[in-house]
Write a protein that holds these residues in place. Structure first.
Motif, PDB file in Angstrom:
ATOM      1  N   LYS A   1      39.524  41.293  42.149  1.00 50.47           N
ATOM      2  CA  LYS A   1      41.147  41.406  42.834  1.00 50.47           C
ATOM      3  C   LYS A   1      40.828  40.067  43.823  1.00 50.47           C
ATOM      4  O   LYS A   1      41.501  39.258  43.873  1.00 50.47           O
ATOM      5  CB  LYS A   1      41.580  42.628  43.109  1.00 50.47           C
ATOM      6  N   GLN A   2      40.194  40.350  45.141  1.00 50.95           N
ATOM      7  CA  GLN A   2      39.654  39.445  46.189  1.00 50.95           C
ATOM      8  C   GLN A   2      39.677  38.060  45.228  1.00 50.95           C
ATOM      9  O   GLN A   2      39.507  37.354  45.920  1.00 50.95           O
ATOM     10  CB  GLN A   2      39.168  40.007  46.831  1.00 50.95           C
TER      11      GLN A   2
ATOM     12  N   HIS B   1      46.636  40.158  41.707  1.00 50.25           N
ATOM     13  CA  HIS B   1      46.737  40.547  42.632  1.00 50.25           C
ATOM     14  C   HIS B   1      48.542  41.447  42.931  1.00 50.25           C
ATOM     15  O   HIS B   1      48.560  41.998  42.547  1.00 50.25           O
ATOM     16  CB  HIS B   1      47.714  40.254  44.178  1.00 50.25           C
TER      17      HIS B   1
ATOM     18  N   PHE C   1      37.958  46.217  44.245  1.00 49.06           N
ATOM     19  CA  PHE C   1      38.654  44.874  44.596  1.00 49.06           C
ATOM     20  C   PHE C   1      38.082  44.008  44.589  1.00 49.06           C
ATOM     21  O   PHE C   1      38.271  42.678  45.355  1.00 49.06           O
ATOM     22  CB  PHE C   1      38.824  46.076  46.237  1.00 49.06           C
TER      23      PHE C   1
ATOM     24  N   GLU D   1      43.360  35.360  42.700  1.00 40.56           N
ATOM     25  CA  GLU D   1      44.375  35.446  42.945  1.00 40.56           C
ATOM     26  C   GLU D   1      45.593  36.166  42.069  1.00 40.56           C
ATOM     27  O   GLU D   1      46.141  36.674  42.608  1.00 40.56           O
ATOM     28  CB  GLU D   1      44.982  33.870  43.828  1.00 40.56           C
TER      29      GLU D   1
END
Length: 197
Positions: free
Chosen positions: A61-62, A68, A58, A65
């Motif tokens: 992923k965060q 996503h 995560f 962008e």
């Protein structure tokens, strides 16, 4: 495996995990984001590496962008060594490495790798467990290994594919590659499921 149209991200700097995915002929790129390898004190032991792997996935992923949407798959993993009920992490210095290997000598321990795969809003998470038995090791053997191989970046203070694994391991039950840091055949199986769904 047809990965055309997908971007596969390995959220790990581990050279062993990179090597295993290369051996499986999975095209991937490495992207990492620093995360604390902490977990709730009451968490069940097999859930700990999954929790840490999820944090790694995560975090990547965060930070990005572009990851996503569902054309990207992130793979993250974390490995812990468990002796009795104790999770043994990476040794912070020579003395701790000697102590850890002294405790593993002549005993059975578990190697648990938690894996998390993210694709869009989908997540697949699992833990793979391998049991490892060490022959009794002499203090000279342990000191030789620690001083030559400096296993300070390895959970349990050893790598199965190095000298200590060759001379010290009596037997294993489970996936050998899991002890290296990634149950790669199971990862490939789950990756195939994500690619077609």
């Amino acid at each position: 495996m047809n990965t055309k149209g997908f971007r596969i991200i390995l959220a790990s700097q581990s050279p062993r995990r990179k090597q295993l995915l290369e051996w499986a002929e999975i095209p991937f790129e490495v992207m990492v984001q620093s995360t604390p390898e902490t977990y709730p004190p009451d968490m069940a032991v097999p859930e700990v590496p999954v929790h840490i792997a999820r944090e790694k996935a995560f975090a990547v992923k965060q930070k990005n962008e572009s990851l996503h949407h569902a054309g990207n798959i992130i793979i993250a993993a974390d490995t812990v060594v468990v002796l009795g009920n104790d999770i043994i992490g990476k040794p912070k210095d020579r003395e701790e490495a000697l102590d850890i290997l002294g405790r593993l000598s002549g005993n059975k321990h578990q190697v648990i790798t938690g894996v998390v795969l993210l694709k869009g809003d989908r997540e697949i998470a699992f833990a793979d467990i391998t049991e490892v038995w060490f022959h009794p090791l002499t203090s000279e053997q342990i000191a030789f290994y620690v001083d030559k191989y400096k296993p300070y970046d390895k959970a349990g203070a050893y790598a199965i594919q190095e000298w200590i694994g060759v001379i010290g391991i009596k037997s294993i039950q489970g996936d050998f590659y899991n002890v290296m840091g990634l149950p790669v055949s199971r990862v490939v199986e789950q990756l195939a499921n994500l690619l077609i769904s």
